[in-house]
Each structure stands twice: as C-alpha cells, then as structure tokens.
Write an enzyme that holds these catalytic residues in place. Sequence first.
Site, short mmCIF file in Angstrom:
data_model
loop_
_atom_site.label_atom_id
_atom_site.label_comp_id
_atom_site.label_asym_id
_atom_site.label_seq_id
_atom_site.Cartn_x
_atom_site.Cartn_y
_atom_site.Cartn_z
N GLU A 287 -13.40 42.27 6.89
CA GLU A 287 -13.11 43.63 7.37
C GLU A 287 -14.44 44.35 7.36
OE1 GLU A 287 -12.95 47.21 7.56
OE2 GLU A 287 -11.78 47.37 5.71
N CYS A 321 -15.00 52.82 7.08
CA CYS A 321 -15.27 51.86 8.14
C CYS A 321 -14.55 52.24 9.42
CB CYS A 321 -14.86 50.46 7.70
SG CYS A 321 -13.16 50.37 7.10
#
EC number: 1.2.1.3
Length: 519
Positions: A287, A321
């Site tokens: 991720e 993110c």
Amino acid sequence: MLRAALSTARRGPRLSRLLSAAATSAVPAPNQQPEVFCNQIFINNEWHDAVSKKTFPTVNPSTGEVICQVAEGNKEDVDKAVKAAQAAFQLGSPWRRMDASDRGRLLYRLADLIERDRTYLAALETLDNGKPYVISYLVDLDMVLKCLRYYAGWADKYHGKTIPIDGDFFSYTRHEPVGVCGQIIPWNFPLLMQAWKLGPALATGNVVVMKVAEQTPLTALYVANLIKEAGFPPGVVNIVPGFGPTAGAAIASHEDVDKVAFTGSTEVGHLIQVAAGSSNLKRVTLELGGKSPNIIMSDADMDWAVEQAHFALFFNQGQCCCAGSRTFVQEDVYDEFVERSVARAKSRVVGNPFDSRTEQGPQVDETQFKKILGYIKSGQQEGAKLLCGGGAAADRGYFIQPTVFGDVKDGMTIAKEEIFGPVMQILKFKTIEEVVGRANNSKYGLAAAVFTKDLDKANYLSQALQAGTVWINCYDVFGAQSPFGGYKMSGSGRELGEYGLQAYTEVKTVTVKVPQKNS
C-alpha cells in the site's frame, strides 16, 4: 478516516467545531507527558535489547526534543524474531492447534485491552507522532478497535468449500495460513496500520514479525505488551523497532519469511518487491503513495465541497497516502472555490496537539518538515500562485502553515509528486472528459473523489477514474468492512474487508478417492 468515527449531519458546523464539541463531551483529558513503558524489542513474548546493544532516539515533533531511546533492531534481531515465529508456527504448536474461534476470542481480548488503555495510547500516539490528541482518541483508536473486532469475527468464518468434481472422488479446499508474515508499518497512522496488518494475519492463523517505523515506535511496542496480556502464545507476534535499510530490508529479503506486507512510499515499495523476488519469491502486498484527484464539478454543493476538499488534504497534517492532493475545480466555480478554500485554510488552527482546539499538529520529523518546505519552494519557482501559508508555523517543532497554491499546472512538480504535507494544489478544468484524462495521467492510483449533484456524472467518473477507491460527495470514508488498495504504482493487493484475508491464506485442494460417490 474521520468520517468513519464521527458521523455528522451533511450540513452543520465545520469540522473544528464538531471536534471541539466531541472533545468536551467524550474525550478524557490527556496526560501530556505519558510514561514510556516499552522501548525494547519484543520477541517470544519477552523484551530484549538489540543484539548490537544499539539504540536510537524517538523525538517529540512538537518540540524537537528526545522522548526516549529505543532499541535499534537489525538483521540479527530479525533473525531471532523469525526463528521465534517459526517455532510458534510448527505443527502441533499451541497456536496451530488452537480452534479458530479461540483465535477470534484472543483478538477480541486484545481489542478490549486497547480500549481499556485508550486514553494512554492516544496520548502516547500524539506525543510520538504529533497528531491532535482528539483525533488520536476519537478517530485512530476507534478505528483500531473496529478493525480488530471485525477480523476477530472472521476467524472461524473464512473457510474452504466442497467441490463436485467428476468421478468417484470427494474434493474440498482448505484456507491455510501462509506462515511467517513480515509486516512493515508507517509512521502516519502507527496504531491503525498495526491493526490493519495484525487483524487479518492473526485471524487466519499466521505468525508475525513486524517492523515499526523509527519515527513512531512507542504505541506499537506498548500494544505488544497487550498482546502478551491477551494470551497470545509466545512467538506469534514479534515486534522489532529499527530502520528500513537494516531491519526492514532483513524482513523483505529473509528466506524464511513467507509473506511481506508494507505500507509506505512507492520508492521503498520498489525495493521490497525486488528483495522479495530475489530471495524466496515471498508474497507481497504493498500500500504505497498517491496523488489522488478530488474533482469538484460546477453543480457541487459549494459549502460541502470546500470543507471536504480542505479535510481531504489537510487531515493528519496532510500525511495521508490517499490525501486529495490534486483538487480539480470546474472553471465556472473555480474563483469562488479558491477564495473560500483560502479563507478556510487561513482559519485552520495549528498548534499544541494536546489542545482540543487544535486542528493541525506538527509534521512527524525534521526530514519531512524540510521536504515539504522544499516542495513549497518548488511550486513558487515553477509558477504556481502561493495564496496562503508557505512557511514554518512556529519557532520550534515541525509545524508548517496551511498552504494553498492556485494556478497549478499538471506538469509542475507539486502536481505530480506526493508532498505528504499541508499543501493544497488547486487546478482548473473545463469538461468532464478533460478532467478524466488529466486525473488518470499519474503514476499513482490510490484514491479519487467526485463532488456533484448529478448521479450520471458521479457514476461515469467512478467507472472512469483509475483508483482503488472512489468517494462520491465525501472523502476519507473508511470501514473495516471495505477493501482499500491502489492501482498502478500505488501498490498491489487489498487490505481490509474480506478481501484483506486473501493475502494471508493459501488455498489447498484436497481430493479423496471414494468407493462410490452419491449426490
């Protein structure tokens, strides 16, 4: 992520007021100097100094002062942790023989212990990371509890099937644990990312060697103590604080680690995938970074869109993110949106993260602080219009002013690279076809959002955008039940939801010859 913890009316007071109200009514007063109980390496349910005896400082980003020294794990410590995990995973071990429902009960127990110590953990998270205490308590800890309890419920429900193959055979599948799982977690959500990793791994019967971020090791190490208290057998969870090029690289390249899960930068994700491939071809889930487009159509509810776009970028000091870091605004509402976004950014409260009025704390460390200021300088040099902010927000600590750029062009560095800080970039577009092409013209594909009252536009954009998650008229809505992950260079695999279990299991087919098969 805040929307998962604070369900509010679609219209109402802005975020800071909602948080202040919640803080006064629901959040206990913090100890601004919580005692540190755990700063060593956790292996086999025991605390150890590093083999090298080295330590490193963890720093309070609000002041730049050292909180304490932490044991610095490296390859030798990872080797010890992997051996402990292997022993815990041996056939016939207490962990391997444990009923799946009992694994679930241990996860429920762990969640209960975290909830018991919620105030302490929230304060420690704020001290070590810098995020506002109210956010640590109401958002991060809430989502940690929900994640662990969600996966506790899956422990005895994720299983194989019987298969009606031809002939006198009985065939079925088993979902077996992968084995030793290396897990490397980031510094922006230390407790939450620990829960995202531990939940599915332990629910499916794996054992774990986890490296915590060197910037924020303290809360994850404290949870290790709770793992022991909950009753997990020795060696099932092992936690090694240390640095990426040493401890992290040792996990990624270890021949006896069966899987590695990493959350962090795309640059490091490349290195991990290479290390995994050049060692034992271990499974990899990544991720990684993002440069997520947030598209504001001209028919959007302007009040809501401005507040949500602000939240999408500035939440967690911009250290997300999935931050909405490319705000595309349709040209006929561009000027109004920019004016209102600048006013909102100027009103953002930056300061002591233990103050309930604070919306934004410091960046996590000096490296990030300087990196973000460098991006701001780059934006100015390349011709973007600095509308507010642009500098440090305090004489000490790593605070940065909420910053907004207008007149941003796609080719500018600030429009292409992940800044990971409180810097909003606003871009203008004309048509829906244009914005699809520009939004997708990125190496990243983690998330996206659309604000519009037109359902047809929303549906079209949700299908056209190359992103693992698309939010419509909202942002950062997470649930343990819904998978999360990226397209392209934002990573591979999914975390959360039922999908998050797949990466932690091997599917085995067993076929048995029978004397006679009957339907």
